[in-house]
Design an enzyme around this catalytic site. Structure first.
Site, PDB file in Angstrom:
ATOM      1  N   ILE A  25      14.977  -3.781  11.815  1.00 20.30           N
ATOM      2  CA  ILE A  25      14.601  -2.867  10.737  1.00 20.30           C
ATOM      3  C   ILE A  25      15.040  -3.498   9.421  1.00 20.30           C
ATOM      4  CG2 ILE A  25      14.855  -0.560   9.783  1.00 20.30           C
ATOM      5  CD1 ILE A  25      13.324  -0.683  12.456  1.00 20.30           C
ATOM      6  N   ASN A  42      14.590  -2.546   6.262  1.00 18.69           N
ATOM      7  CA  ASN A  42      15.151  -1.613   5.284  1.00 18.69           C
ATOM      8  C   ASN A  42      15.058  -0.212   5.876  1.00 18.69           C
ATOM      9  OD1 ASN A  42      15.400   0.311   3.117  1.00 18.69           O
ATOM     10  ND2 ASN A  42      15.001  -1.326   1.665  1.00 18.69           N
ATOM     11  N   ILE A  47       0.832  -1.206   0.000  1.00 14.32           N
ATOM     12  CA  ILE A  47       0.000   0.000   0.000  1.00 14.32           C
ATOM     13  C   ILE A  47       0.871   1.263   0.000  1.00 14.32           C
ATOM     14  CG2 ILE A  47      -1.969  -1.150   1.052  1.00 14.32           C
ATOM     15  CD1 ILE A  47      -1.166  -0.024   3.749  1.00 14.32           C
ATOM     16  N   LYS A  67       9.180  -6.204  14.333  1.00 16.15           N
ATOM     17  CA  LYS A  67       7.965  -5.638  14.928  1.00 16.15           C
ATOM     18  C   LYS A  67       7.361  -4.624  13.954  1.00 16.15           C
ATOM     19  CE  LYS A  67       9.180  -5.933  19.853  1.00 16.15           C
ATOM     20  NZ  LYS A  67       9.374  -5.112  21.082  1.00 16.15           N
ATOM     21  N   GLY A  83       4.691   0.894  11.006  1.00 13.32           N
ATOM     22  CA  GLY A  83       3.898   1.821  10.196  1.00 13.32           C
ATOM     23  C   GLY A  83       3.006   2.751  10.993  1.00 13.32           C
ATOM     24  N   GLU A  84       2.470   2.243  12.113  1.00  8.72           N
ATOM     25  CA  GLU A  84       1.557   3.068  12.909  1.00  8.72           C
ATOM     26  C   GLU A  84       2.227   3.686  14.131  1.00  8.72           C
ATOM     27  OE1 GLU A  84      -2.743   1.148  12.304  1.00  8.72           O
ATOM     28  OE2 GLU A  84      -1.173  -0.316  12.659  1.00  8.72           O
ATOM     29  N   THR A 107       3.984   1.091   1.270  1.00 10.89           N
ATOM     30  CA  THR A 107       4.867   0.970   2.429  1.00 10.89           C
ATOM     31  C   THR A 107       6.205   0.338   2.106  1.00 10.89           C
ATOM     32  OG1 THR A 107       3.740  -1.090   2.922  1.00 10.89           O
ATOM     33  CG2 THR A 107       2.965   0.861   4.083  1.00 10.89           C
TER      34      THR A 107
END
Length: 726
Positions: free
Chosen positions: A607, A609, A469, A679, A682-683, A471
């Protein structure tokens, strides 16, 4: 011999693998697939908030060239309808439309015109005349309808300890109400679909975040077998939650295709995206916080009043953060909903956390001020390594580290505790801080990997119905395959967004990266394991995939894999954590303010990327700033329509509104969360951003702003907080 580091595997900041397709216009979004014999549908919206249709005049529209069908409740296909009083909306809920003459909110779909061209459909739709019998009992005004509120029967109300006892033990109590308005998602790509009904089988190119649930919704709504529905969402141009569930324009397109026996494209207009694709609820949040003189929390209560529609129920979980973020023995979280004649709200980026953290982190700042404590130290003092709500330890929690490292990077030591004392000319300068948390779900995910040996090189194709989407799903999945097969990224192809591919949970809820990548990992590991077993090769032996295929005398091979949470996962509370720091400059005469500097620190597992993760945080910070600066959808109090109906009057931040931003990711691999240590992120980026800005404004001006958005007018009119020197 030392193994060469794979520079395209996980953890590397490679460019987006799909980037060249996007800049060349080759990435196909929902309405860009070449479909022969396609026609166009234009939906028609109601112009009353409650009532019924008593007559429809289609005569003028029917005379136009190119008009193929006008669909209303009178001739619509019969669909499965909602049962019970306000059933809860979910991502796979049915979406019946045009099933009766009843109107439940302003803007509800009441018809669809199908024509040969988009322009013909639009013009014809404007000529269809509806006559209504309006019901004057429509519930429109939030403030005037509070007595209609009810407590949802979903078990969301929560308490531990004894709130009254906790408040009585406190030396200081903060009791305030914080308000957040209706917001709309507004992804760049409009909601749209091309649907084709062919002999009972449905193919829908649709802009959806969760392909599997879209197929479920279509099949259940039309009462046809799920195997006869295929949904394709190869690229989704943003969603922010608005494309989690299947909205009714998709059902209209499928219905129209069945009726006209041709593929039908329906695109939701920007104005219709205010009325027909969900929204973030308006929330009134009452906070009560009690603390000892030394800063020890004794009680925390979070009461939320929101609205839902009269036909379906949705509740934004604003109190989620208040249940687990701090070490407080006496805690209470409650919800009430007002059934209103508005469209059904649904999830918007970090539903609950984005809005709830504004209330919680503002109240924490207010308490720190009253105690004359550094708001940073106040939060650290009340840290906990146990989720008191779930009664489980956190799998990892680096909140204190986020706060300490962020403070050092930001220059928190230069903050002046007394508001209105840091000045530069006409500017009042303030510093604000907030803590952030976001649940990190991990869901069962299936994937298939196809290997092909060509001229001594192995090419891998990974398939799953996951969506990208915007991301970076294509990129991080490609990196995962590159990592676990030890192949360069240019030899990996990622195919997503097709319900014919293995099932995933789709994109949303910050579960995408962990779920998708572990699914891809499992498929790759199964491929290697099977190829080794076939030739009795020790699983610990390092051997190139190309050599494995050769030893198996294969040029092509495929394997599937499935990843899901372990039993250990269930024994822990899995969250990402972060901290936000903001510097604002406020003009003391005009109330105009600038966000000068932001520092965001996150602990979000491995992480995958740093480049795409950075983009996610920047996007979250921008949306968080939008909550404070301007974002709100206003309702006309007499008729129930939205006054805000385009980008001309729904303001979002632009580059000039944003600050110098530093983003820091703490090194963390949470192997309890999942095998790859990932983990959600995005939010996390939007959570508590609004509070850090609001708290900075208080530090600059001495004025507490408890209602979003914070406009210059509100700032000028606000009184100084008690105890602040003018």
């Amino acid at each position: 011999m030392t193994k060469t580091k794979n520079t395209s595997g996980v953890g590397n900041a490679i460019n987006r693998v799909e980037g060249h397709l996007k800049v060349m216009g080759k990435a196909k979004y929902a309405t860009e697939f070449p479909v022969e014999n396609k026609v166009y549908g234009q939906a028609i919206n109601s112009t009353i908030s409650k009532g019924e249709i008593i007559s429809i005049d289609t005569s003028e529209a029917e005379k136009l060239d190119g008009v193929l069908q006008i669909i209303t409740y009178k001739n619509a296909e019969k669909l499965k309808t909602l049962e019970g009083v306000r059933p809860e909306i979910a991502t796979d809920t049915i979406a019946p439309v045009l099933q009766s003459n009843k109107v439940h909110y302003y803007g509800e779909y009441v018809g669809l015109v199908v024509a040969e061209t988009f322009e013909q459909a639009q013009y014809a739709a404007s000529l269809v005349k509806f006559e209504y019998k309006e019901d004057t009992s429509a519930v429109i005004d939030f403030e005037k309808s509070k007595e209609k509120a009810y407590t949802p029967d979903n078990g969301s109300n929560y308490s531990r300890g004894n709130m009254q006892k906790g408040l009585s033990e406190a030396d200081m109590v903060v009791e305030q109400t914080y308000n957040t308005p209706i917001e709309h998602h507004h992804p760049m790509e409009l909601h749209a679909t091309i649907a084709n009904w062919d002999n009972g089988k449905v193919l829908a190119y649709a802009s959806q975040q969760i392909v599997e649930d879209a197929t479920i919704s279509i099949s259940a709504t039309f009462q046809i077998p799920k195997k006869d529905v295929r949904v394709v969402a190869a690229f989704v141009g943003g969603g922010f939650g608005s494309k989690l569930n299947l909205e009714r324009h998709v059902i209209l397109a499928v219905m129209a295709s069945k009726m006209v026996k041709r593929p039908v494209q329906v695109t939701v207009t920007r104005t219709q995206m205010f009325t027909n694709t969900g929204l973030r609820q308006q929330n009134e949040q009452k906070m009560r916080v009690g603390a000892k003189k030394d800063g020890t929390l004794t009680a925390l209560s979070h009461e939320t009043l929101s609205h839902t529609s009269t036909t379906q129920e949705f509740q934004e979980p604003c109190g989620m953060v208040s249940k687990m973020l701090y070490n407080v023995p006496n805690n209470e979280v409650t919800y009430k909903l007002i059934p209103m004649n508005r469209q059904t709200p649904f999830a918007m980026r970090a539903p609950g956390e984005a809005t709830g953290s504004f209330a919680l982190e503002s109240a924490m700042d207010e308490m720190a001020w009253k105690l004359k404590m550094d708001p940073l130290e106040f939060r650290i003092k009340n840290d906990t390594q146990t989720d008191l709500h779930e009664e489980k330890p956190f799998s990892s929690r680096l909140l204190v580290e986020c706060l300490r490292i962020g403070a050092d990077k930001f220059g928190w030591k230069d903050r002046k505790a007394e508001p209105r004392t840091n000045k530069k000319g006409n500017w009042l300068i303030g510093y604000g801080v907030s803590a952030a948390s976001r649940n990190s779900p991990y869901k069962e995910t299936h994937a298939k990997v196809l290997l092909e040996l060509k001229e001594e090189k192995v090419y891998a194709t990974i398939q799953m119905d996951a969506t990208d989407i915007g991301t970076g799903s294509y990129t991080i999945i490609s990196q995962t395959v590159s990592e676990y097969l030890d192949l360069p990224e240019e030899q990996v192809v990622v195919e997503l967004g097709d319900s014919d591919f293995p099932v995933t949970p789709g994109s949303g809820g910050s579960w995408g990266a962990a779920s998708f990548c572990n699914g891809a990992r499992a498929a790759c590991e199964n491929a290697i394991k099977t190829l080794k077993n076939n030739r009795n090769i020790d699983q610990k032996e390092e051997i190139a995939v190309a050599e494995l295929l050769k030893r198996n005398q294969l040029t092509k091979f495929e394997a599937e894999g499935m990843a899901k949470p372990s039993s250990e996962f269930e024994d822990y509370s899995i969250f990402s954590f972060g901290a936000n720091f903001t510097e604002v400059w406020v003009d003391k005469d005009t109330g105009m303010y600038k966000i000068k500097k932001m520092v965001n620190v996150g602990s979000a597992g491995k992480i995958l990327n740093p480049k795409t993760a950075y983009g996610q945080i920047i996007g979250g910070l921008t949306m968080g700033a939008g909550m404070v600066i301007a974002e709100q959808t206003r309702v006309e109090p007499n008729f129930g329509n939205f006054i805000t109906r385009s980008f001309a009057d729904y303001h979002v931040p632009v580059n000039l509104d944003m600050a110098n931003i530093d983003v820091i990711f703490l090194p963390e691999e949470d192997k309890i969360a999942n095998k790859m240590g990932i983990k959600g992120i995005g939010e996390l980026g939007i959570t508590s951003v609004a509070a850090s800005i609001s708290n900075a404004i208080f530090n600059a001006t001495g004025k507490r702003m408890r209602d979003l958005p914070i406009t210059p007018e509100k700032l000028i009119e606000a009184e100084l907080e008690e105890g602040v020197k003018a």
